[in-house]
Design a protein around this motif. Structure first.
Motif, mmCIF file in Angstrom:
data_model
loop_
_atom_site.group_PDB
_atom_site.id
_atom_site.type_symbol
_atom_site.label_atom_id
_atom_site.label_comp_id
_atom_site.label_asym_id
_atom_site.label_seq_id
_atom_site.Cartn_x
_atom_site.Cartn_y
_atom_site.Cartn_z
ATOM 1 N N GLN A 106 -59.589 -12.453 15.663
ATOM 2 C CA GLN A 106 -60.640 -12.955 14.743
ATOM 3 C C GLN A 106 -60.969 -14.326 15.169
ATOM 4 O O GLN A 106 -61.913 -14.910 15.261
ATOM 5 C CB GLN A 106 -60.276 -12.932 13.398
ATOM 6 C CG GLN A 106 -60.437 -11.328 12.711
ATOM 7 C CD GLN A 106 -60.518 -11.197 11.362
ATOM 8 O OE1 GLN A 106 -59.949 -12.025 10.452
ATOM 9 N NE2 GLN A 106 -60.789 -10.020 10.824
ATOM 10 N N GLN A 107 -59.644 -15.115 15.242
ATOM 11 C CA GLN A 107 -59.702 -16.580 15.415
ATOM 12 C C GLN A 107 -60.711 -16.840 16.956
ATOM 13 O O GLN A 107 -61.163 -17.664 17.028
ATOM 14 C CB GLN A 107 -58.459 -17.314 15.583
ATOM 15 C CG GLN A 107 -58.480 -18.615 15.337
ATOM 16 C CD GLN A 107 -56.951 -19.263 14.895
ATOM 17 O OE1 GLN A 107 -56.010 -18.486 15.090
ATOM 18 N NE2 GLN A 107 -56.903 -20.281 14.265
ATOM 19 N N ARG A 108 -60.146 -15.739 17.967
ATOM 20 C CA ARG A 108 -61.046 -16.047 19.363
ATOM 21 C C ARG A 108 -62.314 -15.569 19.253
ATOM 22 O O ARG A 108 -63.068 -16.284 19.819
ATOM 23 C CB ARG A 108 -59.997 -15.281 20.122
ATOM 24 C CG ARG A 108 -58.956 -16.011 20.670
ATOM 25 C CD ARG A 108 -57.729 -15.068 20.941
ATOM 26 N NE ARG A 108 -57.912 -14.062 21.970
ATOM 27 C CZ ARG A 108 -57.359 -12.906 22.170
ATOM 28 N NH1 ARG A 108 -56.279 -12.557 21.088
ATOM 29 N NH2 ARG A 108 -57.882 -11.974 22.834
ATOM 30 N N LEU A 158 -52.183 -17.509 16.675
ATOM 31 C CA LEU A 158 -52.251 -17.116 18.154
ATOM 32 C C LEU A 158 -50.905 -16.806 18.856
ATOM 33 O O LEU A 158 -50.058 -17.703 18.314
ATOM 34 C CB LEU A 158 -53.341 -17.820 18.925
ATOM 35 C CG LEU A 158 -54.613 -18.104 18.732
ATOM 36 C CD1 LEU A 158 -55.332 -19.056 19.609
ATOM 37 C CD2 LEU A 158 -55.184 -16.808 18.269
ATOM 38 N N ASP A 159 -50.685 -15.777 19.695
ATOM 39 C CA ASP A 159 -49.629 -15.711 20.521
ATOM 40 C C ASP A 159 -49.741 -16.994 21.293
ATOM 41 O O ASP A 159 -50.419 -17.555 21.895
ATOM 42 C CB ASP A 159 -49.358 -14.372 21.274
ATOM 43 C CG ASP A 159 -50.563 -14.177 21.942
ATOM 44 O OD1 ASP A 159 -50.950 -14.796 22.942
ATOM 45 O OD2 ASP A 159 -51.277 -13.234 21.826
ATOM 46 N N VAL A 160 -48.389 -17.165 22.176
ATOM 47 C CA VAL A 160 -48.325 -18.265 22.852
ATOM 48 C C VAL A 160 -49.203 -18.343 24.073
ATOM 49 O O VAL A 160 -49.829 -19.374 24.506
ATOM 50 C CB VAL A 160 -46.855 -18.190 23.615
ATOM 51 C CG1 VAL A 160 -46.686 -19.305 24.584
ATOM 52 C CG2 VAL A 160 -45.927 -18.422 22.594
ATOM 53 N N ALA A 196 -54.367 -20.678 26.307
ATOM 54 C CA ALA A 196 -55.818 -20.224 26.870
ATOM 55 C C ALA A 196 -56.945 -21.199 26.131
ATOM 56 O O ALA A 196 -57.704 -21.712 26.508
ATOM 57 C CB ALA A 196 -55.935 -18.928 26.663
ATOM 58 N N VAL A 197 -56.633 -21.067 24.489
ATOM 59 C CA VAL A 197 -57.743 -21.906 23.725
ATOM 60 C C VAL A 197 -57.554 -23.343 23.906
ATOM 61 O O VAL A 197 -58.779 -23.947 24.091
ATOM 62 C CB VAL A 197 -57.308 -21.500 22.508
ATOM 63 C CG1 VAL A 197 -58.073 -22.527 21.361
ATOM 64 C CG2 VAL A 197 -57.763 -20.040 22.053
#
Lengths: 361, 269
Positions: free
Chosen positions: B141-143, B174-176, B181-182
């Motif tokens: 959702q955050q992405r 988020l995962d690492v 990436a973000v």
């Protein structure tokens, strides 16, 4: 490649639902017209759909059909069908906008006391219109009742919004509890007014509480119809704003929306739609929650689609309910509010139960 | 030009949340805002985004007071990724990301599809268009929200004006791999001339990606400078109230920070 991308279906992105939504709108519009013809044909003297269409096409003064049938269709059942459709549209639109405003699918004018507020306004006018409120009746004439209903609905919506929403966050629990209290309080005041009223007024009040489309005449259609059409026409203005509001008030502001203005407009629209519907037909529950919810599940929540589709869906549902109201206990007639509640209340409970699928309150 | 935070002070209910914060952020910069819980980071974000008008001072984007600009005009120059967004209605991912394009003029259907697809690819969510947003995990959702924000902001620079991208704890769920990436997206936004501000809790991400750290504590800006410089003194450890070890792994461009964990006694056998 270019030949393929020329067809809309190939071009459609996954998750884009505008084509399906356009088709749904067309289907709903056809459904409303077809059901209206059926509704006009339903009653003590039943008329086939083709006969109804024939009489409608021939005009109100036609001599091609028996005078009795022409009068039944044009003077009695057509205004009733038009009113049923308009009121259904108002109720469903009020529900859809209120749900968008509160960012919650459980918000509904009838459940949260807004309809009761409107009914209280209307009942005050019935009981006190000849007495304490006589000057208001003198100035406003036939508009006094719808305006009183609007004022009642507006007051209820404003109170509800002020209680349930703090700093842009709406608490669902608070919203539902405040709505229950509001509905009960309005009901108490109506009870008191009923205590004050005479026999004729009492019958009117009972009618208001159950909801019904009996006694709809062209006069009522002419008074309320145009205002209802204005409300319907102004709904699309809200669509973009309500879509942004889905993400939250801060997010809507970040996306460039004037949030306060949007909320004021939405509250006005909810109050107008509910007040107008209640003024004509009394409190008819659950249309506002059933219709938008089913449409969201079936074809999507985008308000540019949802608002017009809800209007059509509400019109369709109320026309069907009105046919039921006249068939179930024929030759007598059930108050239509009983039918919508019998469908809607179990639906509402089902909604509450399956909410656990998604995030909680 | 750029973003100017001029003596900003915010109070709420008699309590001072921000006090006399002053900073200038030039185009082409990625700033990480760090600080302990309750330091005023989110309030600073609200002041920068124009959402909250400061009681004292003001925030100016290329000279314009952000809380005086019309919301629609502001929305074309700055976008904000919120901490978490839950919605109550069944919208598809495509529809949510598409909301970011609504305020932009002259976006036709074909262009909308293209931009949404690009944004989804940028956040590693290709093929998620028809999924229901409500059914996604918190990180997904955050992405999706980041994709929406990227659609809203468009290019980092338009008409010679750098746009402002604000990310409020973009990596929290988020995962690492996706944290990196973000922040790489934010990094690229700044490298292409935009203004990027990210509130971060992970000091290593802050040090690794940003050009500059703004350290808030108790509503004040207690430090503002290059990450490597700030890591040298005891300042960070004092601000966060815990001892830290700064290491420089061979081959790394920037140092890494490790909190000094309490020594756990080996279990008696």
């Amino acid at each position: 490649m270019s030949a393929l991308s020329g067809t809309p279906a190939m071009n459609r992105a996954p998750g884009e639902r505008s084509l399906v939504q356009a088709a749904a709108l067309a289907l709903l519009a056809f459904g409303v017209l077809a059901t209206a013809v059926l509704a006009i044909g339903t009653g003590p003297s039943a008329l086939s759909p083709s006969r109804v269409i024939g009489i409608l096409a021939a005009g109100p003064k036609s001599a091609a059909f028996p005078l009795g049938e022409v009068v039944i269709v044009w003077q009695i059942r057509l205004p009733r069908a038009i009113m049923a459709a308009l009121i259904g549209a108002m109720l469903a639109l009020g529900g859809a906008v209120m749900q968008g405003l509160f960012r919650n699918p459980l918000a509904d004018p009838a459940i949260l006391g807004v309809s009761n507020g409107a009914a209280l306004g209307a009942v005050s006018m019935i009981v006190l219109g000849g007495g304490a409120l006589a000057p208001v009746t003198a100035i406003l004439g036939s508009y006094a009742l719808p305006l009183a209903a609007f004022a009642g609905a507006l007051t209820a919506t404003l109170i509800l919004y002020a209680i349930a929403t703090r700093e842009g966050l709406t608490s669902v629990a608070t919203m539902l509890l405040a709505g229950i209290a509001l509905a009960a309080f309005a009901a108490a005041l109506m009870g008191y007014l009923a205590f004050l009223s005479d026999d004729t007024q009492l019958r009117d009040i009972t009618f208001w509480n159950l909801g019904g489309l009996g006694g709809v005449t062209w006069e009522k259609v002419v008074i309320s119809g145009p205002i209802m059409l204005v409300v319907l026409a102004s709904a699309p203005m809200l669509a973009r704003g309500l879509d942004a509001l889905v993400l939250g008030e801060a997010e809507a502001f970040h996306m460039g929306l004037r949030v306060e203005r949007l909320k004021r407009l939405a509250i006005l629209l909810v109050a107008a739609a509910t007040g107008l519907a209640v003024a004509v037909s009394g409190t008819i529950g659950f249309v506002g929650i059933v219709v938008p919810h089913l449409l969201r599940l079936a074809v999507g929540a985008d308000h540019r689609f949802l608002l017009p589709a809800s209007c059509l869906g509400g019109a369709l549902l109320l026309l069907v309910a009105d046919i039921g109201a006249r068939l179930l206990v024929a030759p007598a007639e059930l108050p239509i509010g009983i039918i919508t509640a019998a469908i809607g209340a179990p639906f509402f409970l089902w909604l509450l139960m399956r909410r656990r699928d998604f995030e909680g309150f | 030009m750029g973003l100017a935070i001029e003596g900003v002070g915010v109070t709420a209910g008699g309590r001072t949340i921000l006090q006399n914060v002053t900073a200038r952020i030039a185009p082409g910069t990625l700033v990480a805002v760090i600080g302990p819980n309750g330091a005023g980071k989110s309030t600073l974000v609200k002041a920068m985004s124009g959402e909250r008008r400061p009681a004292v001072g003001r925030v100016r984007l290329h000279g314009d007071d952000v809380s005086a600009l019309a919301p629609a005009e502001l929305a074309m120059q700055r976008a904000v990724l919120p901490q978490a967004t839950s919605i109550a209605f069944p919208f598809t991912v495509f529809e949510i990301v598409g909301l970011g394009l609504r305020q932009r003029a002259g976006v036709d259907a074909a262009m909308r599809r293209l931009e949404v697809r690009r944004a989804l690819a940028a956040v590693d969510l290709e093929g998620f268009g028809e999924r229901l947003y409500q059914r996604l995990s918190g990180g997904e959702q955050q992405r999706v929200q980041l994709a929406r924000v990227l659609c809203q902001i468009g290019k980092p620079v338009a008409d010679d004006r750098a746009k402002l991208l604000i990310l409020d704890e973009p990596t929290s769920s988020l995962d690492v791999r996706h944290q990196i990436a973000v922040l790489s997206i934010a990094r690229r936004f700044a490298d292409e001339g935009g203004l990027a501000v990210a509130v971060l809790h992970d000091l290593n991400l802050a040090v690794g990606f940003s050009d500059r750290l703004m350290v808030l504590e108790g509503g004040r800006l207690v430090a503002d400078g290059k990450p490597e410089e700030l890591l040298e003194g005891p300042m960070l450890a004092e601000t966060f109230g815990t001892r830290m070890v700064v290491i420089k792994p061979p081959g790394w461009a920037r140092p890494a920070v490790l909190p000094d964990l309490p020594r756990l006694d080996p279990q008696p056998r």
